[in-house]
Scaffold this motif. Structure first.
Motif, short mmCIF file in Angstrom:
data_model
loop_
_atom_site.label_atom_id
_atom_site.label_comp_id
_atom_site.label_asym_id
_atom_site.label_seq_id
_atom_site.Cartn_x
_atom_site.Cartn_y
_atom_site.Cartn_z
N PHE A 37 0.82 -1.21 0.00
CA PHE A 37 0.00 0.00 0.00
C PHE A 37 0.86 1.26 0.00
CE2 PHE A 37 -3.18 -3.04 1.03
CZ PHE A 37 -4.42 -2.47 0.87
N ASP A 38 2.11 1.15 0.41
CA ASP A 38 2.98 2.32 0.56
C ASP A 38 3.69 2.62 -0.76
OD1 ASP A 38 2.19 2.43 3.19
OD2 ASP A 38 3.99 1.43 3.95
N LEU A 39 2.94 3.11 -1.73
CA LEU A 39 3.48 3.30 -3.07
C LEU A 39 4.62 4.30 -3.12
CD1 LEU A 39 0.16 3.39 -5.16
CD2 LEU A 39 1.67 1.44 -4.76
N GLU A 40 4.51 5.39 -2.36
CA GLU A 40 5.58 6.39 -2.39
C GLU A 40 6.84 5.88 -1.68
OE1 GLU A 40 5.99 9.16 -4.01
OE2 GLU A 40 4.04 8.89 -4.96
N VAL A 41 6.66 5.08 -0.66
CA VAL A 41 7.82 4.48 0.01
C VAL A 41 8.56 3.56 -0.96
CG1 VAL A 41 8.56 2.92 1.86
CG2 VAL A 41 6.80 4.64 2.30
N ILE A 42 7.80 2.74 -1.66
CA ILE A 42 8.41 1.82 -2.64
C ILE A 42 9.12 2.60 -3.73
CG2 ILE A 42 7.88 0.11 -4.41
CD1 ILE A 42 5.57 -0.84 -2.56
N ARG A 43 8.48 3.66 -4.23
CA ARG A 43 9.11 4.47 -5.28
C ARG A 43 10.41 5.09 -4.78
NH1 ARG A 43 7.55 6.33 -9.59
NH2 ARG A 43 5.38 5.85 -9.15
N ASN A 44 10.37 5.61 -3.57
CA ASN A 44 11.56 6.25 -3.01
C ASN A 44 12.71 5.25 -2.88
OD1 ASN A 44 12.68 8.75 -1.56
ND2 ASN A 44 13.06 7.09 -0.10
N ILE A 45 12.41 4.05 -2.43
CA ILE A 45 13.46 3.04 -2.26
C ILE A 45 14.11 2.69 -3.61
CG2 ILE A 45 13.89 0.62 -1.64
CD1 ILE A 45 11.75 0.98 0.56
N ILE A 46 13.27 2.55 -4.64
CA ILE A 46 13.80 2.16 -5.95
C ILE A 46 14.51 3.32 -6.64
CG2 ILE A 46 13.17 1.36 -8.28
CD1 ILE A 46 12.93 -0.77 -6.10
N SER A 47 13.91 4.51 -6.57
CA SER A 47 14.35 5.61 -7.41
C SER A 47 15.34 6.57 -6.76
CB SER A 47 13.14 6.41 -7.90
OG SER A 47 12.29 5.59 -8.67
N ASN A 48 15.56 6.46 -5.46
CA ASN A 48 16.47 7.40 -4.80
C ASN A 48 17.61 6.69 -4.08
OD1 ASN A 48 15.24 9.84 -5.53
ND2 ASN A 48 13.65 9.56 -3.99
N ARG A 49 18.08 5.60 -4.67
CA ARG A 49 19.26 4.95 -4.10
C ARG A 49 20.49 5.83 -4.24
NH1 ARG A 49 20.84 1.15 -7.07
NH2 ARG A 49 19.54 1.70 -8.85
N PHE A 50 20.50 6.63 -5.32
CA PHE A 50 21.55 7.61 -5.53
C PHE A 50 20.96 8.65 -6.47
CE2 PHE A 50 26.02 8.74 -6.97
CZ PHE A 50 26.40 9.23 -5.73
N TYR A 51 21.63 9.76 -6.70
CA TYR A 51 20.99 10.85 -7.43
C TYR A 51 20.69 10.50 -8.89
CZ TYR A 51 25.61 12.00 -9.40
OH TYR A 51 26.82 11.95 -10.04
N TRP A 52 21.37 9.50 -9.45
CA TRP A 52 21.12 9.11 -10.84
C TRP A 52 20.25 7.87 -10.95
CZ3 TRP A 52 23.02 4.33 -10.44
CH2 TRP A 52 24.14 4.11 -9.66
N SER A 53 19.78 7.32 -9.84
CA SER A 53 19.12 6.00 -9.87
C SER A 53 17.60 6.13 -9.92
CB SER A 53 19.53 5.19 -8.65
OG SER A 53 19.19 5.88 -7.46
N ARG A 54 17.07 6.62 -11.05
CA ARG A 54 15.61 6.77 -11.16
C ARG A 54 14.94 5.44 -11.52
NH1 ARG A 54 16.87 10.11 -8.43
NH2 ARG A 54 16.91 12.36 -8.77
N GLU A 55 15.51 4.68 -12.43
CA GLU A 55 15.02 3.34 -12.79
C GLU A 55 13.52 3.30 -13.06
OE1 GLU A 55 17.14 1.14 -13.39
OE2 GLU A 55 18.92 1.66 -12.23
N PRO A 56 13.01 4.14 -13.97
CA PRO A 56 11.56 4.18 -14.17
C PRO A 56 10.95 2.88 -14.67
CG PRO A 56 12.69 5.41 -15.91
CD PRO A 56 13.72 5.08 -14.87
N LEU A 57 11.67 2.12 -15.49
CA LEU A 57 11.07 0.90 -16.03
C LEU A 57 10.86 -0.16 -14.95
CD1 LEU A 57 12.97 0.51 -19.43
CD2 LEU A 57 10.73 1.54 -18.99
N THR A 58 11.74 -0.18 -13.95
CA THR A 58 11.54 -1.11 -12.84
C THR A 58 10.56 -0.54 -11.83
OG1 THR A 58 13.76 -2.03 -13.11
CG2 THR A 58 12.70 -2.34 -10.97
N ALA A 59 10.71 0.74 -11.49
CA ALA A 59 9.79 1.36 -10.53
C ALA A 59 8.35 1.25 -11.01
CB ALA A 59 10.17 2.82 -10.32
N SER A 60 8.13 1.44 -12.31
CA SER A 60 6.77 1.37 -12.84
C SER A 60 6.18 -0.02 -12.70
CB SER A 60 6.77 1.80 -14.31
OG SER A 60 7.58 0.96 -15.09
N ALA A 61 6.97 -1.05 -13.03
CA ALA A 61 6.45 -2.42 -12.94
C ALA A 61 6.10 -2.79 -11.50
CB ALA A 61 7.48 -3.39 -13.50
#
Length: 400
Positions: free
Chosen positions: A68-92
């Protein structure tokens, strides 16, 4: 509730005939299916172009999180470092989490995204220059006359009211001639789009714009590369300019508006990072005076369901949605394929995205993928080049 496992399976599904585009050829559609398992027995489904290895590696840090914590999950995937957005994985992963939430609450995904503003999304016929099918049952499509006939067949069978041509394949003037043939064959009431995939120079795009103005386009999609070049072309044509190439993040939206590069931004649930991000983009774009449409991510059934549920919940999405889906010969979902009827597609009813996998088909197309019969031009190197019909050819952009 906790996420206990994220499973990824790569599949390759056959299509009617090889589809040509500026960067190569689609011989089949390769996707990674995502299953998010939870400690309460719910399994959420997602789909992406990211590889199995990427999905499984990048999803490890979210194990133990609440879906249920969609923003938490997004933050973990996409903010590991300043260049780590990973949209294709975050979206899935967001898709799979939303499916879990829908199944746990008994609600369709469109309701979780704010509710269905419309009963369906309008779909566009997505026309490609094609090589003949391997079995000889479907001819190649190369000339303006052949493309006009191909498009007319799609309009008749599926009721499409919008037709898009994937360009950047033939010399630019030939593709404009194809647009002229489409208008003559389909008449004045069908909306037309052209996407040269940034394969043209500014000079070519400007020179050919008057002919396209006479054809009448809904929009002129990415004829050239980069915001500055798009702005130059936009200054010299009456056509609306759209993109899914020079604006692919929120950070790029403001600058594109400031220099007058685009009229319409094309989103999808993958490149922008997931359905909730697409919903946000709809609001932001409309606020600053940019229209919104949705382009194709080369989707299978899960992705098509995501596009339908997301699309009906977007206030600004009145344009027809692009989809490669109607080129498929089969799918991995249980039941009927999600093909449009009378030019529209309703979101599948049921909790979450409203679809489940046919595990026998998943196994069949996972085996086909593993066989190496078809190559995914997006993620696999191939010394023959991205077009096996033209060995050792590689794209040069711009080409014309």
């Amino acid at each position: 509730m906790k996420i206990t496992e994220v499973e990824a399976v790569e599949v390759t599904v056959p299509i009617e005939a090889p589809l040509r585009f500026a960067y190569g050829v689609h011989l089949a559609f390769t996707r990674t299916l995502v299953k998010m398992h939870t400690d309460e027995g719910y399994v959420g489904l997602g789909e992406t172009a990211a590889s199995k290895e990427q999905v499984e590696r990048l999803s490890r840090p979210i194990l133990g999180q609440n879906p249920f914590d969609l923003e938490v999950i997004r933050n973990i995937i996409s903010n590991r470092f300043y260049w780590s957005r990973e949209p294709l994985t975050a979206s899935a992963l967001e898709m799979a989490a939303i499916d879990v939430i829908g199944k746990a609450t008994g609600q369709p995904a469109y309701r979780l995204l704010g509710g269905a503003l419309r009963p369906h999304i309008e779909m566009a016929a997505y026309c490609f220059y094609r090589y003949p099918s391997e079995d000889g049952t479907r001819p190649g499509v190369t000339t303006p006359e052949e493309m006009a006939e191909h498009a007319a067949d799609l309009v008749e069978r599926r009721g499409f009211r919008t037709v898009k041509l994937k360009g950047g394949v033939l010399p630019a003037a030939d593709e404009v001639a194809t647009m002229e043939a489409l208008r003559e064959r389909l008449g004045p009431d069908i909306r037309l789009r052209l996407d040269p995939q940034s394969a043209w120079t500014v000079e070519t795009a400007v020179e050919l714009a008057p002919r396209l103005e006479r054809v009448g386009l809904e929009y002129y999609e990415d004829p050239v590369a980069g915001m500055a070049s798009m702005a130059t072309v936009r200054e010299r044509t009456r056509l609306a300019m759209s993109t899914n190439m020079c604006v692919t993040s929120f950070q790029e939206l403001g600058p594109a508006k400031q220099i007058g590069a685009i009229d319409v931004v094309l989103t999808d649930p993958w490149y922008w990072g997931g359905p909730t991000q697409v919903h946000t983009l709809d609001t932001v774009a409309r606020t600053i005076g940019i229209g919104v449409s949705m382009h194709s991510g080369i989707e299978l059934g899960i992705g098509m369901a995501v596009m339908a549920h997301t699309g009906v919940a977007m206030p600004g999405l009145t344009a027809a949605v692009d989809a490669h889906y109607h080129h498929l010969l089969d799918d991995v979902i249980a039941g009927d394929m999600l093909l449009p009827e009378k030019g529209v597609l309703q979101p599948p009813e049921g909790p979450g995205w409203g679809v489940e996998l046919d595990e026998a088909k998943v196994a069949k197309y996972a085996e086909l993928h593993a066989s190496g019969t078809y190559r995914n031009v997006y993620v696999e190197g191939n010394t023959v080049g991205p077009d096996p019909y033209r060995p050792h050819w590689f794209p040069i952009i711009p080409a014309w």
